[in-house]
Write a protein that holds these residues in place. Structure first.
Motif, PDB file in Angstrom:
ATOM      1  N   THR A  42       0.828  -1.221   0.000  1.00  0.00           N
ATOM      2  CA  THR A  42       0.000   0.000   0.000  1.00  0.00           C
ATOM      3  C   THR A  42       0.853   1.258   0.000  1.00  0.00           C
ATOM      4  N   SER A  43       2.120   1.153   0.346  1.00  0.00           N
ATOM      5  CA  SER A  43       3.009   2.311   0.307  1.00  0.00           C
ATOM      6  C   SER A  43       4.403   1.842  -0.074  1.00  0.00           C
ATOM      7  N   TYR A  44       5.180   2.797  -0.649  1.00  0.00           N
ATOM      8  CA  TYR A  44       6.501   2.486  -1.167  1.00  0.00           C
ATOM      9  C   TYR A  44       7.453   3.624  -0.800  1.00  0.00           C
ATOM     10  N   GLN A  45       8.671   3.265  -0.452  1.00  0.00           N
ATOM     11  CA  GLN A  45       9.691   4.267  -0.137  1.00  0.00           C
ATOM     12  C   GLN A  45      10.982   3.878  -0.853  1.00  0.00           C
ATOM     13  N   TRP A  46      11.337   4.715  -1.858  1.00  0.00           N
ATOM     14  CA  TRP A  46      12.529   4.459  -2.668  1.00  0.00           C
ATOM     15  C   TRP A  46      13.713   5.268  -2.152  1.00  0.00           C
TER      16      TRP A  46
ATOM     17  N   VAL B 172      13.763  -0.330  -2.425  1.00  0.00           N
ATOM     18  CA  VAL B 172      12.409   0.110  -2.160  1.00  0.00           C
ATOM     19  C   VAL B 172      11.873  -0.705  -0.985  1.00  0.00           C
ATOM     20  N   THR B 173      11.303  -0.003  -0.024  1.00  0.00           N
ATOM     21  CA  THR B 173      10.629  -0.641   1.102  1.00  0.00           C
ATOM     22  C   THR B 173       9.141  -0.649   0.804  1.00  0.00           C
ATOM     23  N   ILE B 174       8.575  -1.874   0.711  1.00  0.00           N
ATOM     24  CA  ILE B 174       7.163  -2.034   0.362  1.00  0.00           C
ATOM     25  C   ILE B 174       6.413  -2.419   1.637  1.00  0.00           C
ATOM     26  N   THR B 175       5.338  -1.676   1.926  1.00  0.00           N
ATOM     27  CA  THR B 175       4.547  -1.924   3.133  1.00  0.00           C
ATOM     28  C   THR B 175       3.120  -2.224   2.728  1.00  0.00           C
TER      29      THR B 175
ATOM     30  N   THR C  56      15.795  -4.606  -3.998  1.00  0.00           N
ATOM     31  CA  THR C  56      16.799  -3.736  -4.628  1.00  0.00           C
ATOM     32  C   THR C  56      16.909  -4.066  -6.105  1.00  0.00           C
ATOM     33  N   THR C  57      17.380  -3.095  -6.864  1.00  0.00           N
ATOM     34  CA  THR C  57      17.652  -3.296  -8.290  1.00  0.00           C
ATOM     35  C   THR C  57      18.839  -2.435  -8.684  1.00  0.00           C
ATOM     36  N   PRO C  58      19.804  -2.990  -9.391  1.00  0.00           N
ATOM     37  CA  PRO C  58      20.956  -2.192  -9.822  1.00  0.00           C
ATOM     38  C   PRO C  58      20.648  -1.446 -11.117  1.00  0.00           C
ATOM     39  N   VAL C  59      21.178  -0.227 -11.243  1.00  0.00           N
ATOM     40  CA  VAL C  59      21.028   0.583 -12.457  1.00  0.00           C
ATOM     41  C   VAL C  59      22.412   1.077 -12.859  1.00  0.00           C
ATOM     42  N   VAL C  60      22.765   0.882 -14.105  1.00  0.00           N
ATOM     43  CA  VAL C  60      24.050   1.353 -14.626  1.00  0.00           C
ATOM     44  C   VAL C  60      23.777   2.379 -15.718  1.00  0.00           C
TER      45      VAL C  60
END
Length: 463
Positions: free
Chosen positions: A141-145, A173-176, A186-190
């Motif tokens: 219901t909520s997300y914190q990136w 991202v913390t998913i609640t 987590t996800t890596p981005v290059v």
């Protein structure tokens, strides 16, 4: 008690009354309350009561709690609300019953959480492109990136645009969900430099050009797949047009012109074309110009020089007394002897070919022209004093008239009228008649103004 009726009759009656202590009445009342409750801190404490035959209720409990409701509710309970709650139930006969229920407010035991959050797979993007992080979480219901370069977002699917190398790194991202369960993913981005992409672009330009000095240098370009063009050339020439035109070229515009053609993928092609600006070779000219034939005009008349030239686009006239004109068919008006002489005209066509023609003009005194004009006037008139003298004139070929007569009379009218004539108006009236050629004729008519003879009277009067 003495009782009297309406007729005045009376009767006396008596009844005994004893005042003493009433005998006890047995009370039977059973009150019930909800069973004991254990609630977590921060949750709602609800105390529900039921009583048979009860009409009023008095609740008391920890932390000074009291209520007169049958089924009171205590919300937002904490540990200070823990303890025994008692209720006094009273029925309509005044019977009472007291019941109690314990309530414990404490920390809830841990509830097992089950939440799986997912994020988009790892991404590798080129510098300057768009980094798009798409997230999907089951039950969230909520997300914190959080991420590199102090990135934060509370969106489920945030977008980072115009990314550079400082945006590279691991994004978490913390998913609640609604139960407060959380999952961290987590996800890596290059973000780096994109690998070279093979370009295929063929640009074409117009073939080499040789133009004459003063003519138009026209550079026409056509490029396949091009979206922008950058021209450069001699004498500091530049242009961003696809098909530029350089006009009024001279020798300093000679040289090689290059164009850089770029397509939508950033591929470029460079093409060149040579341009020579020089003196054009002589071109044989064939131009025949004609003018009106010679003219002889009288002084004061109109000298009209009419010219016609085949293939001519411009004309330059010269003549006596400083005459010049750029008109094809000029007119010199009000000529005098100083306008006599030879008039020349230079005729030029679109190819620059010229032809010169002349025509003589003589301005002199015109010979005398015989005039033939007959003017007529009305016949002689004899009128009585005080009557109207009317002089009527008719002239053939006349365009103007000049009348003169006795007593200073003059008139420019063709048919003048002299009214209220007297003896001083008697005499000869003359009229000079002039036609359009300047010919004149003079005519006269006598007019006599005198006393009219007596007229016999014929009158019969009756009394």
């Amino acid at each position: 008690m003495t009782i009297t009726n309406g007729s005045g009759c009376t009767a006396v009656n008596t009844t005994p009354v004893v005042v003493g202590t009433c005998p006890s009445v047995p009370c039977s009342l059973t009150g019930t309350v909800a069973s004991s409750q254990t609630v977590c801190s921060g949750s709602a404490v609800t105390i529900q009561l039921t009583a048979s035959g009860g009409t009023s209720y008095q609740w008391k409990g920890p932390n000074g709690y009291s209520s007169t409701q049958q089924n009171p509710t205590l919300t937002n309970a904490t540990a200070i609300n823990s303890g025994t709650y008692s209720v006094t139930i009273t029925n309509g006969s005044g019977c009472t019953a007291v019941n109690t229920t314990p309530v414990v407010v404490g920390t809830c035991p841990s509830v097992p959480c089950s939440l799986t959050g997912t994020v988009a797979s790892s991404q590798t993007v080129c510098s300057g492109s768009v980094v798009s992080i798409q997230l999907s979480a089951s039950g969230g219901t909520s997300y914190q990136w959080q991420g590199p370069n102090n990135f934060t977002s509370s969106l489920a699917s945030p977008l980072i645009s115009t990314a550079t190398a400082i945006n590279s790194g691991t994004y978490s991202v913390t998913i609640t969900n609604g139960s407060g369960c959380t999952a961290v993913n987590t996800t890596p981005v290059v973000v780096g430099t994109c690998p070279s992409v093979p370009c295929s672009l063929t640009g074409t330009v117009a073939s080499s050009q040789t133009v004459c000095v003063g003519s138009v240098v026209s550079i026409q370009l056509s490029a396949s797949g091009g979206t922008s063009y950058q021209w450069q050339g001699p004498n500091g020439f530049t242009s961003l047009m696809q098909n530029p035109t350089l006009t009024n070229a001279t020798a300093i515009n000679s040289g090689t012109y290059s164009v850089t053609i770029t397509n939508g993928s950033g591929c470029t092609a460079v093409n060149t074309t040579p341009v020579v600006v020089g003196t054009c070779p002589s071109v044989p000219c064939s131009l025949t110009g004609t003018v009106a034939s010679s003219q002889t005009v009288c002084v004061g008349s109109v000298v009209s020089i009419q010219l016609s030239a085949s293939g001519g686009t411009s004309y330059q006239w010269k003549g006596p007394n400083g005459f010049t004109s750029l008109m094809q068919n000029p007119t010199l008006s009000t000529a005098t002897a100083i306008n006599s002489g030879t008039y020349s005209v230079t005729i030029t066509n679109g190819s620059g070919c010229t032809a010169v023609n002349t025509t003589p003009v003589v301005v002199g005194t015109c010979p005398s022209v015989p005039c033939s004009l007959t003017g007529t006037v009305a016949s002689s008139q004899t009128v009585c004093s005080g009557s109207a003298v009317t002089i009527q004139l008719t002239a053939s070929g006349g365009t103007s008239y000049q009348w003169k007569g006795p007593n200073g009379f003059t008139s420019l009218m063709q048919n003048p009228t002299l009214s209220t004539a007297t003896a001083i108006n008697s005499g000869t009236y003359s009229v000079t008649i002039t036609n359009g050629s300047g010919c004149t004729a003079v005519n006269t008519t006598p007019v006599v103004v005198g006393t009219c003879p007596s007229v016999p009277c014929s009158l019969t009067g009756t009394v």
